[in-house]
Design an enzyme around this catalytic site. Structure first.
Site, PDB file in Angstrom:
ATOM      1  N   HIS A  54      45.557  -8.711 -27.009  1.00  0.00           N
ATOM      2  CA  HIS A  54      46.058  -9.822 -27.821  1.00  0.00           C
ATOM      3  C   HIS A  54      46.358  -9.283 -29.226  1.00  0.00           C
ATOM      4  O   HIS A  54      45.464  -8.828 -29.930  1.00  0.00           O
ATOM      5  CB  HIS A  54      45.007 -10.936 -27.867  1.00  0.00           C
ATOM      6  CG  HIS A  54      45.468 -12.161 -28.567  1.00  0.00           C
ATOM      7  ND1 HIS A  54      46.261 -13.115 -27.959  1.00  0.00           N
ATOM      8  CD2 HIS A  54      45.257 -12.596 -29.837  1.00  0.00           C
ATOM      9  CE1 HIS A  54      46.494 -14.089 -28.822  1.00  0.00           C
ATOM     10  NE2 HIS A  54      45.910 -13.794 -29.977  1.00  0.00           N
ATOM     11  N   ASP A  56      47.663  -9.961 -32.856  1.00  0.00           N
ATOM     12  CA  ASP A  56      47.860 -11.025 -33.844  1.00  0.00           C
ATOM     13  C   ASP A  56      48.734 -10.553 -34.996  1.00  0.00           C
ATOM     14  O   ASP A  56      48.318  -9.718 -35.801  1.00  0.00           O
ATOM     15  CB  ASP A  56      46.503 -11.481 -34.392  1.00  0.00           C
ATOM     16  CG  ASP A  56      45.760 -12.346 -33.397  1.00  0.00           C
ATOM     17  OD1 ASP A  56      46.275 -13.426 -33.063  1.00  0.00           O
ATOM     18  OD2 ASP A  56      44.676 -11.938 -32.946  1.00  0.00           O
ATOM     19  N   GLY A 166      36.375 -14.522 -36.483  1.00  0.00           N
ATOM     20  CA  GLY A 166      34.997 -14.833 -36.854  1.00  0.00           C
ATOM     21  C   GLY A 166      34.726 -16.262 -37.275  1.00  0.00           C
ATOM     22  O   GLY A 166      33.679 -16.548 -37.858  1.00  0.00           O
ATOM     23  N   ASP A 191      41.781 -19.053 -27.680  1.00  0.00           N
ATOM     24  CA  ASP A 191      41.795 -18.067 -28.753  1.00  0.00           C
ATOM     25  C   ASP A 191      41.074 -18.627 -29.974  1.00  0.00           C
ATOM     26  O   ASP A 191      41.555 -19.568 -30.605  1.00  0.00           O
ATOM     27  CB  ASP A 191      43.270 -17.759 -29.083  1.00  0.00           C
ATOM     28  CG  ASP A 191      43.444 -16.700 -30.147  1.00  0.00           C
ATOM     29  OD1 ASP A 191      42.451 -16.067 -30.544  1.00  0.00           O
ATOM     30  OD2 ASP A 191      44.603 -16.507 -30.580  1.00  0.00           O
ATOM     31  N   GLY A 192      39.919 -18.030 -30.277  1.00  0.00           N
ATOM     32  CA  GLY A 192      39.175 -18.421 -31.468  1.00  0.00           C
ATOM     33  C   GLY A 192      37.757 -18.832 -31.138  1.00  0.00           C
ATOM     34  O   GLY A 192      37.531 -19.810 -30.421  1.00  0.00           O
ATOM     35  N   GLY A 193      36.810 -18.027 -31.615  1.00  0.00           N
ATOM     36  CA  GLY A 193      35.411 -18.349 -31.383  1.00  0.00           C
ATOM     37  C   GLY A 193      34.982 -18.222 -29.939  1.00  0.00           C
ATOM     38  O   GLY A 193      34.010 -18.860 -29.509  1.00  0.00           O
ATOM     39  N   SER A 214      36.015 -10.928 -32.643  1.00  0.00           N
ATOM     40  CA  SER A 214      34.729 -10.504 -33.217  1.00  0.00           C
ATOM     41  C   SER A 214      33.639 -10.377 -32.152  1.00  0.00           C
ATOM     42  O   SER A 214      32.788  -9.484 -32.246  1.00  0.00           O
ATOM     43  CB  SER A 214      34.297 -11.448 -34.341  1.00  0.00           C
ATOM     44  OG  SER A 214      34.502 -12.773 -33.982  1.00  0.00           O
TER      45      SER A 214
END
Ligand code: DX5
Ligand code: ZN
Length: 240
Positions: A54, A56, A166, A191-193, A214
């Site tokens: 992925h 970004d 993060g 996507d995210g956390g 992260s």
């Protein structure tokens, strides 16, 4: 027939998302990797079972952060085996799409919040031989892309606000995945956390592509990637 239609187009161009079937896969986000050794970081996650990278791209306009662009994507594509999915968090994605296609990525997702002519942008991606994705901000409704769905090969449900790694997982996004599953059979990326704890929630709701930055690069990327994938797969078996 027109490139926008799936019938003849999909045979030639559905290289990753269109061939996913019901698999659950892991995708390390490069945002949390050590950029000085990006290819090696990707290989580490690949040893943990990752099937996609992925990538970004951020422009300091759509989001406050600034990352890397097509030149780095081209170098990475030449250096690693895994296919690359470019997540364009930029205000003028149409300007960059040809260069990302040239770089050799397999998928490109755009944020519909900043695209004026979404059909044209998705067509641009497909015409270039890539799979076309839409990435939805946490407050963007599934219904807002209803009429774009015939031209979409994957949907990225952002479970944080785009811009940084993060951040805390936004729990309402589980319900958004569930809603999208009722609307479409297009594969859903989250996507995210995404962690060992949140991946199962998203998979149970219907997500198949687990993007994690992260949580993968905080430790040994192979170990952490494998833990997330296995947590997702367990939830998938439990669900089916
Ligand atoms: C955020 C990016 C994400 C980010 C996720 O704008 O789209 O891909 O890297 O990072 P984590 O997994 O740390 O939330
Ligand atoms: Zn992303």
């Amino acid at each position: 027939m027109a490139v926008s239609g799936r019938t003849t187009w999909e045979a030639a161009h559905l290289t990753f998302f269109g061939k996913l079937g019901d698999r659950v896969v892991g995708a390390p986000s490069i945002l949390a990797a050590d950029f000085a050794e990006l290819a090696e970081e990707v290989r580490r996650a690949e040893r943990g079972g990752a099937k996609l990278v992925h990538f970004d791209a951020m422009d300091n306009h759509f989001v406050p952060n600034l990352t890397v662009g097509p030149a780095v994507a081209a170098s990475l594509a030449a250096a690693v085996e895994l296919p690359i999915d470019a997540h364009l968090q930029v205000t003028n994605p149409d300007n960059l799409i040809p260069s990302f296609i040239e770089a050799g990525v397999v998928g490109i997702s755009v944020q519909p919040e900043v695209v004026t002519h979404l059909h044209r942008t998705l067509d641009l991606i497909r015409t270039g031989g890539c799979e076309a994705g839409v990435a939805l901000n946490p407050t963007t409704s599934p219904e807002s892309i209803e009429w774009a769905l015939p031209y979409v090969d994957y949907i990225n449900v952002m479970s944080v606000n785009p811009g940084f790694g993060g951040q805390d997982f936004i729990p309402e996004m589980v319900e958004k995945v569930r809603r999208l599953k009722v609307m479409t059979s297009v594969p859903i990326e989250v996507d995210g956390g995404i962690t060992v704890e949140t991946a199962p929630l998203m998979v149970e709701a219907g997500a198949q592509i687990l993007v994690a930055g992260s949580a993968v690069f905080k430790g040994d990327p192979a170990t952490e990637m494998r833990r997330i994938i296995e947590a997702g797969e367990r939830a998938s078996q439990h669900f089916s």
